[in-house]
Design an enzyme around this catalytic site. Structure first.
Site, PDB file in Angstrom:
ATOM      1  CB  CYS A  52      -0.907   0.008   1.229  1.00 17.83           C
ATOM      2  SG  CYS A  52      -2.053   1.414   1.245  1.00 17.83           S
ATOM      3  CG  HIS A 106      -1.570  -1.165   5.835  1.00 17.72           C
ATOM      4  ND1 HIS A 106      -2.148  -0.187   6.608  1.00 17.72           N
ATOM      5  CD2 HIS A 106      -1.715  -0.734   4.552  1.00 17.72           C
ATOM      6  CE1 HIS A 106      -2.596   0.789   5.836  1.00 17.72           C
ATOM      7  NE2 HIS A 106      -2.363   0.479   4.578  1.00 17.72           N
ATOM      8  CB  CYS A 127      -5.665  -0.520   4.524  1.00 14.82           C
ATOM      9  SG  CYS A 127      -5.351   0.085   2.841  1.00 14.82           S
ATOM     10  CG  ASP A 173      -0.748   3.960   5.333  1.00 14.87           C
ATOM     11  OD1 ASP A 173       0.138   4.498   6.038  1.00 14.87           O
ATOM     12  OD2 ASP A 173      -1.937   3.915   5.668  1.00 14.87           O
ATOM     13  NE  ARG A 229      -0.871   4.926   8.751  1.00 13.67           N
ATOM     14  CZ  ARG A 229      -2.155   4.743   9.057  1.00 13.67           C
ATOM     15  NH1 ARG A 229      -2.575   4.969  10.272  1.00 13.67           N
ATOM     16  NH2 ARG A 229      -3.002   4.331   8.133  1.00 13.67           N
TER      17      ARG A 229
END
Ligand code: CO
Length: 201
Positions: free
Chosen positions: A42, A98, A101, A44, A46
């Protein structure tokens, strides 16, 4: 005036750090790229792929998008897979989702605008395919968590049907496809145990 000066300062410090104990670090990287793993994860912020698995530059080929989706009609992702398998000859493709998400959460909500909605539609399809299992869960948090996992499994299946992957297996090239999930809460990865194919560890 240079924009974002802090990022350039960070970059100079990082480059210096890399060569401190290994003066040939960048020279070596220029000469050859030989990663053994492709990471499809992803976007993302993080979930920084290299850091999570402790791999240095040159060791992980990476493709990231919203909700780690593999669409058979996405030239971007398909080109990454083709290059990774045919040219780099990587041994492992890791689809890593994750928990928490946002892209997965969006699949439970109302339609958003294009082009994001068309992208999330792929996750909505995974949700619809597993509606009975998801509806039986006690609350929205559990459904969200489970769809994060189910989405990874669905993408692993799609990867296994992509032409470069199928052709690699047909010619006996060692290649395994894995589905993992990353937990933002503790920074740990979990293998969803949906691996397909064989490759040296
Ligand atoms: Co995400």
């Amino acid at each position: 005036m240079r924009l974002l000066p802090q990022l350039f300062a960070n970059n100079r410090a990082w480059a210096a750090q890399q060569t401190r104990g290994d003066p040939q670090f960048f020279e070596r990287l220029c000469a050859i790229q030989r990663p053994d793993h492709l990471w499809i994860g992803c976007a993302d912020s993080r979930v920084p792929a290299n850091e999570i698995v402790g791999l240095a530059p040159g060791e992980l080929f990476v493709h990231r998008n919203v909700a780690n989706i593999v669409r058979p009609d996405d030239r971007n992702c398909l080109s990454v897979v083709q290059y990774a398998v045919d040219v780099l000859r990587i041994s492992h493709i890791i689809v890593c989702g994750h928990y928490r998400c946002g892209g997965i959460q969006a699949a439970f909500g109302p339609a958003t605008t294009e082009p994001l909605e068309g992208w999330i539609a792929h996750v909505r399809a995974v949700r619809a395919a597993h509606a009975a299992e998801l509806d039986a869960l006690p609350d929205d948090a559990a459904r969200w968590q489970r769809l994060c996992e189910l989405n990874v499994t669905a993408q692993v299946r799609i990867v296994c049907g992509l032409a470069p992957v199928v052709q690699a297996w047909e010619r006996g090239q060692p290649l395994a496809v894995h589905g993992w999930i990353y937990d933002l809460k503790d920074g740990l990865l979990r293998d969803l145990e949906v691996s397909v194919g064989t490759a040296p560890a």
